[in-house]
Enzyme design. Sequence first.
Site, PDB file in Angstrom:
ATOM      1  N   LYS A   1     -54.978 -20.826  50.057  1.00 37.38           N
ATOM      2  CA  LYS A   1     -54.941 -20.939  48.588  1.00 37.38           C
ATOM      3  C   LYS A   1     -53.641 -21.590  48.122  1.00 37.38           C
ATOM      4  CE  LYS A   1     -55.168 -17.004  46.096  1.00 37.38           C
ATOM      5  NZ  LYS A   1     -54.075 -16.811  45.119  1.00 37.38           N
TER       6      LYS A   1
ATOM      7  N   ARG B   1     -51.019 -26.580  45.798  1.00 42.60           N
ATOM      8  CA  ARG B   1     -49.918 -27.549  45.897  1.00 42.60           C
ATOM      9  C   ARG B   1     -50.421 -28.941  46.263  1.00 42.60           C
ATOM     10  NH1 ARG B   1     -48.286 -22.476  46.482  1.00 42.60           N
ATOM     11  NH2 ARG B   1     -46.109 -21.871  46.214  1.00 42.60           N
TER      12      ARG B   1
ATOM     13  N   GLY C   1     -52.244 -16.609  38.844  1.00 46.17           N
ATOM     14  CA  GLY C   1     -50.802 -16.645  38.565  1.00 46.17           C
ATOM     15  C   GLY C   1     -50.166 -17.888  39.160  1.00 46.17           C
TER      16      GLY C   1
ATOM     17  N   ARG D   1     -49.642 -10.680  33.036  1.00 45.14           N
ATOM     18  CA  ARG D   1     -48.616 -10.950  34.059  1.00 45.14           C
ATOM     19  C   ARG D   1     -47.361 -11.615  33.478  1.00 45.14           C
ATOM     20  NH1 ARG D   1     -51.418 -13.080  39.345  1.00 45.14           N
ATOM     21  NH2 ARG D   1     -49.375 -12.475  40.171  1.00 45.14           N
TER      22      ARG D   1
ATOM     23  N   GLN E   1     -43.682 -18.548  43.585  1.00 47.38           N
ATOM     24  CA  GLN E   1     -44.205 -19.139  42.343  1.00 47.38           C
ATOM     25  C   GLN E   1     -43.060 -19.557  41.440  1.00 47.38           C
ATOM     26  OE1 GLN E   1     -47.074 -16.368  40.779  1.00 47.38           O
ATOM     27  NE2 GLN E   1     -48.450 -16.656  42.498  1.00 47.38           N
TER      28      GLN E   1
ATOM     29  N   ASP F   1     -48.959 -10.354  49.959  1.00 45.00           N
ATOM     30  CA  ASP F   1     -50.363 -10.153  49.569  1.00 45.00           C
ATOM     31  C   ASP F   1     -51.110  -9.242  50.543  1.00 45.00           C
ATOM     32  OD1 ASP F   1     -50.001 -11.719  47.336  1.00 45.00           O
ATOM     33  OD2 ASP F   1     -50.671 -13.561  48.317  1.00 45.00           O
TER      34      ASP F   1
ATOM     35  N   ARG G   1     -57.966  -8.905  45.976  1.00 43.71           N
ATOM     36  CA  ARG G   1     -57.491  -8.328  47.247  1.00 43.71           C
ATOM     37  C   ARG G   1     -57.777  -6.834  47.340  1.00 43.71           C
ATOM     38  NH1 ARG G   1     -55.615 -12.784  49.528  1.00 43.71           N
ATOM     39  NH2 ARG G   1     -54.395 -14.180  48.238  1.00 43.71           N
TER      40      ARG G   1
HETATM   41  C1  S3P Z   1     -48.083 -17.480  45.906  1.00 48.51           C
HETATM   42  C2  S3P Z   1     -46.974 -16.712  45.930  1.00 48.51           C
HETATM   43  C3  S3P Z   1     -46.987 -15.243  45.934  1.00 48.51           C
HETATM   44  C4  S3P Z   1     -48.365 -14.675  46.228  1.00 48.51           C
HETATM   45  C5  S3P Z   1     -49.469 -15.424  45.573  1.00 48.51           C
HETATM   46  C6  S3P Z   1     -49.433 -16.897  45.926  1.00 48.51           C
HETATM   47  C7  S3P Z   1     -47.919 -18.947  45.871  1.00 48.51           C
HETATM   48  O1  S3P Z   1     -46.516 -14.819  44.689  1.00 48.51           O
HETATM   49  O2  S3P Z   1     -48.417 -13.311  45.871  1.00 48.51           O
HETATM   50  O3  S3P Z   1     -50.727 -14.901  45.939  1.00 48.51           O
HETATM   51  O4  S3P Z   1     -48.877 -19.673  46.185  1.00 48.51           O
HETATM   52  O5  S3P Z   1     -46.819 -19.399  45.546  1.00 48.51           O
HETATM   53  P1  S3P Z   1     -44.940 -14.633  44.448  1.00 48.51           P
HETATM   54  O6  S3P Z   1     -44.258 -15.651  45.277  1.00 48.51           O
HETATM   55  O7  S3P Z   1     -44.689 -14.849  43.011  1.00 48.51           O
HETATM   56  O8  S3P Z   1     -44.626 -13.248  44.922  1.00 48.51           O
END
Ligand code: S3P
Length: 436
Positions: free
Chosen positions: A23, A28, A99, A127, A174, A320, A393
């Site tokens: 994912k 990206r 998110g 969030r 993120q 995760d 999840r």
């Molecule tokens: C992700 C980063 C994680 C993860 C999310 C995917 C990403 O979040 O929990 O499922 O693709 O950058 P955080 O880095 O904000 O913890």
Amino acid sequence: MSDLRVQPGPAPERVRLTVPGDKSISHRALILGALAEGTTTICGLLQGEDVLHTAEALRRMGVEIVIESGGEGPMVTVTGVGRQGLHSPGCPLYLGNSGTGMRLLMGVIAGQDFTATLTGDESLERRPMGRVAEPLMQMGAFVECRGPQATPPVTVHGGGLRGIHYQSPVASAQVKSAILLAGINAAGETVVAEPARSRDHTERMLQAGGAQVEVEGLTVRLQGEPTLRGQEITVPGDFSSAAFFLVAGCLLPGTAVMVDNVLLNPTRTGLLEALRHMGADLKLTDVTHSAGEPVGTITATRAPLRAAEVGGKLIPAMIDEVPLLALAATQAQGETVIREAAELRVKESDRLTTTATALSALGGEVEATEDGLVITGPTPLHAAEIDSHTDHRIAMMAAIAALLAAGETVIHGAEYIATSFPGFGERLRELGAEVT
Ligand code: S3P
């Protein structure tokens, strides 16, 4: 709301499967493809709802994305518009449950000369977005988080960015990625440091696309205003999806589970380390490299598990997978303590609470603490009714737990599974379960 019903059945001695594309890499690949000069082809893109929302948002900003189904999975072509070539979407961008989609696109839009609003479903609207808005404002964008407590809808007024040196208070890929994506269109150097290493796919893909990115310890440096090239990207299987079946393999008597073509990036595979520490039998074979990422086959076979203490730097590498570690701990001898995992409170649900609630309903002895979980095992599990709490999840973790629980477990709110793992139910059937 849809229900998933799972009843365990006789499982074969050996199950060999693959899982859909990663994912994080899928989001990206679409985003960097959009900002590149020229064409990006993506093989094995995850066709989950989260990623499809990102694709749709990019289309609304003028990017041509064609998804064709081929013999070996979907083949995607993204026609790049260049790093500042997006146009105003003219309507709010809906990111569903994602998110990642929202935060990464906040960074992208901060670097464009227009204003756009991002919205999401009831989970995403809870969030925190201030963690991304704040550094983007320091770079020169104006960002309004219009919900209570800096939550969505978010309106980003982009343009006029300059590079910053940012010490992130959280180990979040993120946050880091949003800043780096904004940094593409910022004058000068953008530097992000984090308290522990989070997943590094953005850095890897930016480098592969021609940007100058240096990583030193926990600090990433990006030189602004690069020309990004289109790439040929093959997306490996998502470790976070494989993890459900690997934990099943660790817990089910008489069934070895093999998952092929899984992403083995060390910023993602903390669960393997934690489970091995508990005594799990997990083997890696056929390890190769694909698109700058290590990939291989993982085989999980049942072995006696003992409790462990898990925290610190391992948490971001298994962020995760903590609900799955908690499930495994219900079958381990002794008291497992998971610490320094307060980030789980701001995921698709408050995962410390929802993990404890789901596993307790299934017969586990699990308590949420301020920043983690305490699990006492082993306890036999029994069928129960579980609510996903809008969290894919949690729904899938409960479905794997149901394989150990006599009777029929019913998972409410199972439609969220489609955000990250289309085909989850079919794979569950390969483990002998009756799934409706
Ligand atoms: C992700 C980063 C994680 C993860 C999310 C995917 C990403 O979040 O929990 O499922 O693709 O950058 P955080 O880095 O904000 O913890």
